[in-house]
Every structure is written in C-alpha cells, then in structure tokens.
Write a protein that holds these residues in place. Structure first.
Motif, short mmCIF file in Angstrom:
data_model
loop_
_atom_site.label_atom_id
_atom_site.label_comp_id
_atom_site.label_asym_id
_atom_site.label_seq_id
_atom_site.Cartn_x
_atom_site.Cartn_y
_atom_site.Cartn_z
N LYS A 174 0.83 -1.20 0.00
CA LYS A 174 0.00 0.00 0.00
C LYS A 174 0.87 1.25 0.00
O LYS A 174 0.59 2.22 -0.72
CB LYS A 174 -0.93 0.01 1.21
CG LYS A 174 -1.86 1.21 1.24
CD LYS A 174 -2.84 1.14 2.40
CE LYS A 174 -3.79 2.35 2.38
NZ LYS A 174 -4.77 2.28 3.49
N ARG A 176 -1.70 -7.64 -5.17
CA ARG A 176 -1.65 -7.17 -3.79
C ARG A 176 -2.44 -8.11 -2.87
O ARG A 176 -2.01 -8.39 -1.75
CB ARG A 176 -2.18 -5.74 -3.69
CG ARG A 176 -2.08 -5.15 -2.29
CD ARG A 176 -2.30 -3.68 -2.31
NE ARG A 176 -2.78 -3.20 -1.02
CZ ARG A 176 -3.23 -1.97 -0.82
NH1 ARG A 176 -3.26 -1.11 -1.80
NH2 ARG A 176 -3.66 -1.61 0.37
N GLU A 218 -10.27 -4.77 -2.95
CA GLU A 218 -8.95 -4.25 -3.31
C GLU A 218 -9.03 -3.36 -4.55
O GLU A 218 -8.40 -2.30 -4.60
CB GLU A 218 -7.97 -5.40 -3.56
CG GLU A 218 -6.57 -4.95 -3.93
CD GLU A 218 -5.92 -4.07 -2.89
OE1 GLU A 218 -5.15 -3.16 -3.28
OE2 GLU A 218 -6.19 -4.26 -1.68
N GLN A 263 -8.05 0.62 -4.49
CA GLN A 263 -7.07 1.22 -5.38
C GLN A 263 -7.68 2.34 -6.22
O GLN A 263 -7.03 3.35 -6.50
CB GLN A 263 -6.45 0.14 -6.27
CG GLN A 263 -5.58 -0.84 -5.50
CD GLN A 263 -4.73 -1.71 -6.40
OE1 GLN A 263 -4.61 -1.49 -7.60
NE2 GLN A 263 -4.12 -2.74 -5.81
#
Length: 429
Positions: free
Chosen positions: A103, A124, A147, A151
């Motif tokens: 991150k 990730r 996720e 993002q």
C-alpha cells in the motif's frame, strides 16, 4: 461520470482538450473517438496530470512496468525507476509490486507520478495473503473486489483484470499442446482459484459489479490476456483466441456501461504473425485500443529482449497497436534496474515512432525530416535536441576526438556530405 459518458453526451472535457492539443486534433475529433470507444483517456477522477490519449489515430504510447518483489524491496529505488521511466518518455507506468509494504509503495508512486498509473490488483491480494502464510485458496471474491475499489479510491487510473480466464477458456488451454502453458501471473492465480473452489472467475461472473466501480471513479479497464503465449511456438492457439473472443464481448459490455476499456495482447509471436494478430484483435474487439507486451518474435535473446521487443513492437505499432508495454534487458532474468527501465523505455519509443511513421500520424515524418536537415547542416545541437535519447547522443559525440570539428571519427575529412558539397560547388562553377 466517465470520459466515455461525457463524450457520448457531447461534452468536451479538459482532458479531451489536452489530448487534442498534444495529438494535433480538434477537441471534437478526440471526443468522437472516445465516444466510439476506439480511444481512451485513462485518468482517475481523483487525479490531475496532463492527460494522455490511447487509441486509433493517436501516437503509439509506451507503458513502463516497475515494482518490488518479495526478494527485492526498496521504495527509493522504485521512485528512481519511476523518474527514469518518465524522463525517458514513458506515457504510463504500472506498479506491479509484490513485496514489502504494498500500500505504501502504491501510494508513494501515485503521489509522485505525472503520468497515468496502472496496477494488477490481484497481486496485492495474493501478496498480502502470502505474508500471512496463506495462499490463493484463501482469497475471496469480496477481498478482490474490495482491493480494486480501494485502489480506485487511492487514484489508480487503470487496472489489469483477467476476466477472460474462465472455466471454458482454461479447459480449452488444457487441450492445447503448449510449451510454456500459462505465463500470466494474474491469469494463473485466477485459474488456480477456480480449480480450488470449483467456481467461475468472479471477475467474469460479477463483471457488472466491477463496471459499477469503474463508473464511480472513471477507472479504465485493461482486460488482461491471461492466456497469452509465453513462447512463439504457442502463439495464436485456440486458448489465446478463445480468451480474446471473451474479452471482445466484455469490452462491449464495458462500453455500454460507460466504462473506458482496452484489450491486452501477447506476448511471444512469430514475426510473420504479428500483423495478423493485431487485425484479429481489432476485428473481434470492435476497434478497442490494443495494449501489447513487446511482442517478442524470438525466444533466444535473454539480455537483449528489449531489442527483440523493439523489432516486434515496430511491426505491431505499424499494424495498429495503440499501446506498447516496454520490455527491458532484464526480461526473463531478474527485476529490472533503474538503467534497465531507461533502456526499455527508449527501445519501445523507437518502436512506437517507427509504427507512427508507417501510420503516417501527424508530425511523425516531420521529426525525421528535421533530424536529416540537422545532420546535413552539421547542426550538432539540433541533432541532440531531436534525438530520442538526447543525453546519450550528446555523450557519444563528446567522446569523439573530432568533437570540435564538423566531422565525426567515422569519416573525418572523408565525410561524404562534405565531398558531395564540394562536388556540387565545383559543378556550379
């Protein structure tokens, strides 16, 4: 709202104006290309930078991949790579980090990038699971979608999602006689997940959920080629083409929802098949922008794959590819260094420009013509300014024993240009 929705409503955004100015078109022409889905402007609604257009009739663009690995993590080095890529002329950068504080790496890259940033979100998810001693089996569909949304909130401009790796295409792959099997990390992860859970790929099964996120943040989709060939022997088999057909269908759904979309392509392709591959993709995907890795027309040049990629990339760009993902000298060998990043971008830019010359794009031929005139006039400074890598051109010239004269150490006073000038002058007398 997205650039695509605005374009369909007849609105010209600031991003469209910026692309028009950079490409030599009117804002209305750019708007119409976006509305038709043959061009895209990847820019998250939360980010601000000079917009880049990718697609039909626009200059071929270059992407550079950077990122950490579990065995090599250095945030400062990644920032150096980002700078090297941008300074060398990359139009976009993908953070493919899989090691360290993922991150923090992505946030830092976003904060320091003046170009669009792309990611592969599943990296990730899996990377963090591996850090906890878990694996692909522990990934949930909700975690993957969360996720992607996280993002998008951070400002990521485009994401690669392997929606075409579905049960039917993986079954097709099993019937192909491939040397390399599946070489896409993201594609292999999704195939493994489906095999373990006996369920359909959630990125495909819940595609509308993905589209809703993209509309909210103007997140551009890069539909990943999870079944791309990893060897020229494997090119254009039934698995690759079956996935491409799925991606074409998904691209239509994305456009209908107002989501900007491009299609990813191979990979390793024999030289004589590259042009045909491009034409097939354009036909199956209704002219959606095509984004290719390389392509690489031979498998035997480790350490020189940036040159292999430039050869394939020039043909691909000339045939209609819109976006080239660079390949560095480190390809297939190790994580690229800062210098590898620079070298890879320059090699891909050369390929892109050769393609633009063949496409006869505005300004492409003028660049070469001006360089030729500068050479004719021995205008070294002008040559350096026009060079695709000015720093290297100047460095090479300064290494010459004749650097103070209007000759080079290759020809010296036997310079053909000088002889021709003298011959012309004598003829006139």
């Amino acid at each position: 709202m997205t650039q695509l929705i605005w374009a369909r409503e007849g609105r010209i955004t600031e991003a469209m104006r910026q692309v028009a100015e950079a490409e030599g078109y009117t804002p209305e022409e750019i708007r119409d290309k976006i509305a038709a889905g043959v061009a895209i402007i990847p820019i998250n609604k939360g980010r601000s930078f000079p917009a880049r257009g990718i697609g039909e009739g626009l200059k071929t663009k270059i992407n550079a991949n950077i990122g950490t690995s579990p065995s090599h993590f250095n945030l400062e080095e990644e920032l150096e790579k980002l700078k090297a890529a941008v300074d060398a002329g990359a139009d976009a950068v993908m953070d493919l980090s899989t090691g360290g504080d993922l991150k923090r790496v992505l946030q830092t890259v976003l904060e320091n990038s003046p170009v669009p940033i792309g990611t592969v979100p599943v990296y990730r998810v899996i990377g963090e699971l591996l850090c906890k001693g878990k694996g692909t089996a522990d990934m949930t569909a909700d975690a993957l979608f969360d996720e992607i949304e996280n993002q998008a909130k951070m400002g990521v401009d485009f994401v690669t999602v392997h929606c075409g790796v579905i049960q039917s295409t993986v079954k097709t792959l099993a019937g192909c006689e491939r040397v390399m099997g599946m070489v896409s990390r993201g594609g292999a992860i999704m195939a493994e997940w489906m095999a373990i859970h006996k369920e359909e790929n959630p990125l495909y099964a819940q595609f509308d959920r993905l589209l809703d996120m993209c509309v909210e943040y103007d997140l551009t989709l890069s539909l990943g080629d999870g079944l791309r060939p990893g060897a020229i022997h494997d090119a254009e088999d039934r698995a690759q083409l079956s996935e491409m057909m799925i991606l074409g269908e998904l691209a239509k759904r994305a456009r209908k929802a107002g989501v900007q979309v491009m299609i990813e392509g191979p990979g390793h392709v024999p030289l004589h098949r590259i042009a045909g591959d491009v034409k097939t993709q354009k036909r199956l995907c209704d002219g959606a922008p095509y984004y290719v890795l390389g392509p690489l027309p031979t498998d035997v040049a480790p350490g020189y794959d940036h040159l292999v990629s430039a050869i394939g990339g020039a043909i691909a760009a000339a045939s209609g590819v819109d976006f080239l993902c660079y390949v560095t000298p480190a390809e297939h060998l190790h994580l690229p260094s800062v210098q590898d990043v620079h070298t890879g971008v320059i090699a891909s830019r050369i390929a892109a420009h050769i393609g633009d010359l063949e496409k006869n794009l505005p300004g492409a031929h003028d660049w070469d013509l001006n360089m030729s005139k500068a050479r004719r006039d021995f205008d070294w400074e002008k040559m350096f300014q026009l060079a695709i890598d000015p720093e290297l051109a100047r460095k090479r010239r300064n290494q010459s024993e004749d650097k103070e004269r209007d000759v080079c150490t290759m020809c010296g006073d036997m310079c053909a240009l000088k002889s021709y000038t003298r011959a012309t002058e004598a003829e006139e007398k």
